[in-house]
Design an enzyme around this catalytic site. Structure first.
Site, mmCIF file in Angstrom:
data_model
loop_
_atom_site.group_PDB
_atom_site.id
_atom_site.type_symbol
_atom_site.label_atom_id
_atom_site.label_comp_id
_atom_site.label_asym_id
_atom_site.label_seq_id
_atom_site.Cartn_x
_atom_site.Cartn_y
_atom_site.Cartn_z
ATOM 1 N N CYS A 1 0.827 -1.198 0.000
ATOM 2 C CA CYS A 1 0.000 0.000 0.000
ATOM 3 C C CYS A 1 0.868 1.257 0.000
ATOM 4 O O CYS A 1 1.855 1.339 0.738
ATOM 5 C CB CYS A 1 -0.911 0.010 1.222
ATOM 6 S SG CYS A 1 -2.056 1.412 1.245
ATOM 7 N N CYS B 1 -0.601 5.095 6.816
ATOM 8 C CA CYS B 1 -1.403 4.984 8.038
ATOM 9 C C CYS B 1 -0.597 4.282 9.138
ATOM 10 O O CYS B 1 -0.142 3.144 8.969
ATOM 11 C CB CYS B 1 -2.684 4.214 7.756
ATOM 12 S SG CYS B 1 -3.671 4.906 6.407
ATOM 13 N N CYS C 1 -1.305 0.594 10.431
ATOM 14 C CA CYS C 1 -1.556 -0.460 9.454
ATOM 15 C C CYS C 1 -0.305 -1.259 9.109
ATOM 16 O O CYS C 1 0.737 -0.693 8.769
ATOM 17 C CB CYS C 1 -2.156 0.152 8.185
ATOM 18 S SG CYS C 1 -2.600 -1.081 6.957
ATOM 19 N N CYS D 1 -17.096 -9.275 3.408
ATOM 20 C CA CYS D 1 -16.456 -7.976 3.250
ATOM 21 C C CYS D 1 -15.219 -8.143 2.381
ATOM 22 O O CYS D 1 -14.265 -8.818 2.777
ATOM 23 C CB CYS D 1 -16.074 -7.407 4.606
ATOM 24 S SG CYS D 1 -17.478 -7.285 5.728
ATOM 25 N N CYS E 1 -20.070 -6.390 1.074
ATOM 26 C CA CYS E 1 -19.580 -5.050 1.363
ATOM 27 C C CYS E 1 -18.206 -4.905 0.724
ATOM 28 O O CYS E 1 -17.369 -5.807 0.832
ATOM 29 C CB CYS E 1 -19.475 -4.832 2.869
ATOM 30 S SG CYS E 1 -18.737 -3.259 3.349
ATOM 31 N N CYS F 1 -20.887 2.067 5.916
ATOM 32 C CA CYS F 1 -20.282 1.460 7.098
ATOM 33 C C CYS F 1 -19.034 2.268 7.427
ATOM 34 O O CYS F 1 -18.150 2.403 6.573
ATOM 35 C CB CYS F 1 -19.929 0.006 6.809
ATOM 36 S SG CYS F 1 -18.928 -0.798 8.087
ATOM 37 N N ARG G 1 -20.350 -3.035 15.680
ATOM 38 C CA ARG G 1 -19.613 -4.273 15.491
ATOM 39 C C ARG G 1 -18.266 -4.208 16.193
ATOM 40 O O ARG G 1 -17.533 -3.229 16.052
ATOM 41 C CB ARG G 1 -19.389 -4.540 14.000
ATOM 42 C CG ARG G 1 -18.651 -5.828 13.740
ATOM 43 C CD ARG G 1 -18.712 -6.236 12.266
ATOM 44 N NE ARG G 1 -17.962 -5.343 11.407
ATOM 45 C CZ ARG G 1 -18.506 -4.360 10.700
ATOM 46 N NH1 ARG G 1 -19.806 -4.141 10.779
ATOM 47 N NH2 ARG G 1 -17.779 -3.610 9.939
#
Length: 422
Positions: free
Chosen positions: A65, A69, A72, A109, A142, A202, A272
């Site tokens: 990526c 972040c 992460c 997901c 999702c 979400c 959740r």
């Protein structure tokens, strides 16, 4: 106490608490934590009964990526040793999804690391959605692909996606301390794009990154203003090799207070428990079901979760039931308000580890069938909720001691030749 009685009354009326009341929940003592859980549990049961929705993550593209972040393991320059692979083929993703659905999940997901999808990526995901839905009647899907460009949410909706996840993660005032390659406003824009396209939105948060109580309340109030159908609450897993590896700030009691605060602010929204429940709630996970009405089944994006069988046993032992595919998660007034696929019990992804979509997905270790020594080369003893040296009685860890023994990189499921944990 008067505070809790007031919050219960407001929750049953769908009335927003004040910021002061939300902060007061976080400030309650450990001695009062069961009273807080009991109060918030009344609100949870009023809107969602004793149902627990199961969601299952499929990591379509892992690592690599370009975003930075701090939480992460898939971030730019990561040295975490996670699995790295490019896009799964539709049939591979569908096979991975089938394992979770067989275990009781009703929502799949689909997550991909990265800043956001190209149009070609959207086409790839559209093919994967089609494959999953053709082979699994009634499944909800999702997508969690990062920042969306104009028109992409509409294309995902046309392809059959039911929901889109994109987490705010933390307060606007502290967002720049966590990520510098995109902005808080970028994330809000993507959630709004999903809403506008008719997808169920979400969006959630990550707790435990060194934020203040005020930051937690700020992000939850911001989420309430965005009106998502589901709010995933992640607890940071400080993975070795990430900038936040030393941030072990959470206790089980702190996690319960955070979940209670979210429930009071979002009484009729699906809450959740996402990444980190095994690591930070540990043996208190069943208590947290009195606050949240949704969890992930099995493993996360790049780390191992509690064994799927143990998840199902935990739900049953705590007196809850797995929500069936024919049951509607959201209360009737939210379904009729037109929340995208709100009639299908919203969940979405959003488990904290993930790249572009900012999901957390870090969890602890655990074997396929609930423990046992040596189930994976990097999982220690493999029994997730106790740890310890194989074949010996483990000493009880000290209070607030970092539980690095509960964190293991995923080496099974999507992107590998081993069976998934579901």
């Amino acid at each position: 106490m008067d505070l809790l009685n007031t919050l219960v009354d407001k929750g049953l009326r769908r009335e927003l608490p004040t910021r002061e009341e939300a902060l007061a929940v976080l400030a309650t003592s450990d001695d009062d934590v069961l009273d807080v859980v009991a109060a918030a549990g009344k609100v949870r049961r009023h809107w969602f009964g004793r149902r627990v929705k199961l969601n299952y993550l499929v990591n379509l593209k892992s690592g690599l990526c370009p975003e930075d972040c701090s939480y992460c393991s898939q971030r730019l320059g990561s040295s975490t040793g996670i699995l790295k692979y490019t896009w799964l083929k539709p049939e591979q993703a569908s096979q991975a999804a089938a394992a979770g659905l067989a275990g009781g999940a009703k929502r799949v997901c689909l997550v991909a690391s990265g800043r956001g999808p190209t149009d070609r990526d959207v086409d790839r995901v559209a093919g994967t959605i089609k494959a999953i839905k053709e082979q699994n009647e009634g499944v909800e899907v999702c997508a969690c692909l990062g920042l969306l460009s104009d028109g992409q949410a509409e294309r995902l909706r046309e392809a059959g996606a039911d929901a889109y996840n994109h987490n705010l993660n933390t307060s606007e005032s502290t967002y720049g301390d966590i990520t510098t390659t995109h902005t808080y406003a970028d994330r809000v824009d993507t959630v709004n794009k999903a809403h506008a396209a008719g997808l169920s939105a979400c969006s959630g948060l990550i707790a435990g990154m060194g934020e203040s109580d005020e930051d937690l309340v700020d992000v939850v109030f911001s989420l309430r203003a965005l009106d998502p159908d589901s709010v995933p609450v992640n607890f940071l897993i400080p993975v070795e090799g990430t900038p936040l590896a030393a941030e072990w700030n959470l206790t089980p009691q702190r996690c319960l207070r955070i979940l209670a605060m979210v429930r009071f602010v979002c009484p009729d929204i699906e809450v959740r428990i996402a990444g980190g429940r095994e690591v930070h709630l540990r043996s208190m996970q069943p208590v947290a079901l009195h606050l949240a009405n949704s969890i992930f089944l099995g493993d996360y994006l790049t780390t191992e979760g509690q064994a799927g069988k143990a998840d199902l046993e935990m739900i049953a032992d705590a007196g809850f039931e797995v929500e069936g595919a024919d049951q509607v998660t959201l209360p009737e007034h939210r379904v009729h308000a037109g929340g995208g696929c709100g009639s299908h019990a919203e969940a979405g992804c959003g488990s904290h580890e993930g790249g572009g979509c900012g999901s957390h997905a870090e969890a602890g270790c655990g074997s396929h069938e609930g423990g046992g020594c040596g189930s994976h080369e990097d999982a220690g003893c493999g029994s997730h909720a106790g740890g310890g040296v194989c074949g010996t009685a483990a000493a009880a860890p000290a209070a607030n001691e970092p539980r690095t023994d509960l964190v293991a990189v995923r080496r099974r499921g999507a992107g590998t030749d081993l069976a998934p944990n579901a």
